[in-house]
Design a protein around this motif. Structure first.
Motif, mmCIF file in Angstrom:
data_model
loop_
_atom_site.group_PDB
_atom_site.id
_atom_site.type_symbol
_atom_site.label_atom_id
_atom_site.label_comp_id
_atom_site.label_asym_id
_atom_site.label_seq_id
_atom_site.Cartn_x
_atom_site.Cartn_y
_atom_site.Cartn_z
ATOM 1 N N ASN A 35 51.740 41.719 41.625
ATOM 2 C CA ASN A 35 51.171 42.840 42.309
ATOM 3 C C ASN A 35 51.693 44.001 41.656
ATOM 4 O O ASN A 35 52.742 43.858 41.030
ATOM 5 C CB ASN A 35 51.389 42.696 43.843
ATOM 6 N N SER A 420 46.355 44.017 42.699
ATOM 7 C CA SER A 420 46.527 42.924 42.169
ATOM 8 C C SER A 420 45.446 42.221 41.509
ATOM 9 O O SER A 420 44.168 42.502 42.192
ATOM 10 C CB SER A 420 46.875 41.861 43.257
ATOM 11 N N THR A 421 45.577 41.605 40.418
ATOM 12 C CA THR A 421 44.389 40.902 39.873
ATOM 13 C C THR A 421 44.648 39.400 39.801
ATOM 14 O O THR A 421 43.974 38.728 39.207
ATOM 15 C CB THR A 421 44.417 41.057 38.208
ATOM 16 N N ARG A 423 43.691 36.152 41.442
ATOM 17 C CA ARG A 423 42.516 35.532 42.136
ATOM 18 C C ARG A 423 42.780 34.672 43.233
ATOM 19 O O ARG A 423 41.845 34.309 43.885
ATOM 20 C CB ARG A 423 41.686 34.761 40.982
ATOM 21 N N HIS A 428 42.870 42.638 46.792
ATOM 22 C CA HIS A 428 43.203 42.947 45.521
ATOM 23 C C HIS A 428 43.578 44.445 45.572
ATOM 24 O O HIS A 428 44.125 44.800 44.410
ATOM 25 C CB HIS A 428 42.277 42.583 44.681
#
Length: 504
Positions: A35, A420-421, A423, A428
């Motif tokens: 993050n 954040s990416t 998954r 996100h």
């Protein structure tokens, strides 16, 4: 016999995937590993809240980037404005103000002593500055939007402008570019016994000054204290009050007194929890029961250009704080396009040690007033307690609300923005902002006692206790929110703070 289909190496049967996939309630709301947390920049709304806290001396305040181009700043409300206005109301109609000789002599003395054009004593109400006494000011009432005294009641200790025509907050004020042509201004607060600033004792001149003499503030504070000491004196002796009370019980005088009270306030219908008499003017209640359909707000409407009054009205109409918080969460979701919004109360307790000689012989102190903060040494991890007040966009039960993330949100100055990416999390992007912080305190772990055998070099343990409210807004996708949206969300949350979360 049916032929079973073979799967490629490494593949899993759909049923196996369903069994391995965690339920949505166990998916982390935000990523704790992948993050990015960045500080939320100062918005116009946050600046006004900080400006009104009464913690700063406001004599010199650099113009923040969020107010670029401002040449006239309307002083915002005090952070504890509702409490302050109650005090203003209690002093506004005192008969002491009719003592013109006393106040004129004091103002003339100040004018001569400091070599100024004039002086004044004013109260700052919800919309206006009411001038009780003045010399060469030229008005008895002034809109709060242009009032210098309205800035002064928010300033710690005093408020001084050496040349108001060059200050970004007042350079286009009608009080500066026209009569009374104020350039030099010094105001000190009129403080009640509970330390509420109800008004200002001020001096002013039409010529700027190069510096502020330190003794000017010292003498003015003494004069302001004398004003408040006089205002706090009873107007009648106990003997006179008893005599008046006896007169009111006799014949016609009793009827006249009752008629006057009924005309001004209505009929007494009961008492509130604070033992104050409750009056009702529409005549629909009884002597023992108030008219429940008649509801008077105990809150003054805020300044409309700083607050969304439609949100104020919606939250004010709610029956309790929880319903108001739910209404606010729903409003922010719909108006700003968030997928989830919640209001959280967070309490943090941290243990510190310090030598006894550095801590006063009391059980607790607000950390802002503690001069030896740099001597504190951590003595263990923090204990974080979180409580969801209201949530919209998902069920809060069983969710994993990261203590560390919300700890950072409360400890930040204006909040944190999250992206954040990862998954393997639900949200996100989002923002987390503290919109109400109770004063942090240092509390002795063991209560102080005069019989305690503690040497000056002996260590004592202190709890540092923080308590506040956060508004957290998240999206399932990555989305940037501009300053206007962030400021609006913060301002709406501050309405909830004013109406329901403060000891007014």
């Amino acid at each position: 016999m049916a032929r079973q289909r073979r799967l490629p190496p490494g593949a899993h049967h759909p049923q196996q995937l369903m069994q391995q996939q965690p339920s949505m309630n166990h998916v982390p709301l935000i990523s704790l590993q992948q993050n990015s947390l960045t500080p939320i920049p100062l918005t116009r709304e946050m600046f006004f809240e900080a400006y009104g806290r009464g913690k700063w001396n406001l004599s010199v305040v650099p113009r923040p980037e969020c107010l670029t181009g401002t040449t006239l700043l309307k002083a915002p409300e005090a952070y504890y404005e509702i409490r302050r206005l109650k005090c203003v109301e209690s002093y506004d109609s005192l008969p002491h103000w009719n003592n013109n000789v006393r106040f004129n002599a004091l103002l003339q003395k100040a004018k001569d002593m400091f070599g100024c054009k004039g002086a004044s004593v004013s109260l700052v109400g919800s919309k206006f500055q009411t001038v009780k006494h003045e010399i060469n000011l030229g008005f008895k009432k002034c809109a709060r939007s242009i009032s210098l005294d309205a800035h002064a009641v928010l300033s710690s200790r005093f408020f001084a402008m050496l040349d108001a025509s060059t200050d970004w907050r007042t350079e286009t004020s009608p009080l500066i570019i026209g009569p009374p042509d104020i350039r030099y201004y010094v105001g000190v607060p009129l403080l009640t016994p509970s330390k509420e600033a109800i008004g200002i004792f001020a001096i002013f001149d039409s010529f700027p000054r190069g510096k502020l003499q330190e003794e000017t503030v010292t003498i003015m504070k003494q004069m302001a204290a004398e004003i408040m000491e006089y205002l706090d004196k009873p107007t009648y002796s106990n003997k006179q009050m008893k005599s008046n009370a006896l007169d009111l019980t006799k014949g016609k005088k009793t009827n006249e007194a009752v008629d006057l009270i009924l005309k001004q306030y209505g009929r007494a219908t009961g008492a509130d929890s604070g033992s104050s008499i409750v009056f009702e003017t529409d005549g629909s209640g009884s002597a023992y029961m108030q008219n429940q359909s008649l509801r008077f707000s105990r809150f003054n409407a805020p300044l409309g250009d700083l607050i969304d009054l439609s949100v104020w009205s919606r939250l004010l109409s709610c029956r309790n704080s929880k319903l108001a918080a739910m209404t606010l969460c729903s409003h922010l979701m719909n108006s700003l396009g968030f997928d989830c919004v919640y209001i959280m109360n967070i309490r943090i307790t941290e243990l510190f040690i310090i030598e006894s000689k550095y801590f006063p012989p009391i059980n607790e102190i607000e950390i802002e007033n503690y001069k030896c903060k740099n001597m504190l040494q951590g003595n263990g991890e923090e204990n974080i307690s979180m409580k969801i007040i209201a949530i919209q966009g998902m069920d809060g039960a069983g969710q994993n609300f990261s203590p560390n993330f919300h700890y950072k949100g409360l400890k930040s100055e204006f909040g944190v923005a999250y992206t954040s990416t990862d998954r393997l999390c639900r949200f996100h992007s989002g923002i987390c902002m503290p919109f109400h912080k109770e004063p942090s305190k240092l509390v002795r772990k063991k209560k102080f006692s005069k019989q305690s055998q503690i040497g000056p070099d002996d260590p004592i343990e202190l709890y540092h206790r923080s308590n506040g409210y956060l508004v957290a807004c998240f999206n399932t996708n990555i989305k940037d929110h501009n300053m206007k949206e962030i400021g609006y969300g913060y301002n709406c949350a501050s309405i909830l703070r004013r109406l329901y979360l403060m000891n007014n």
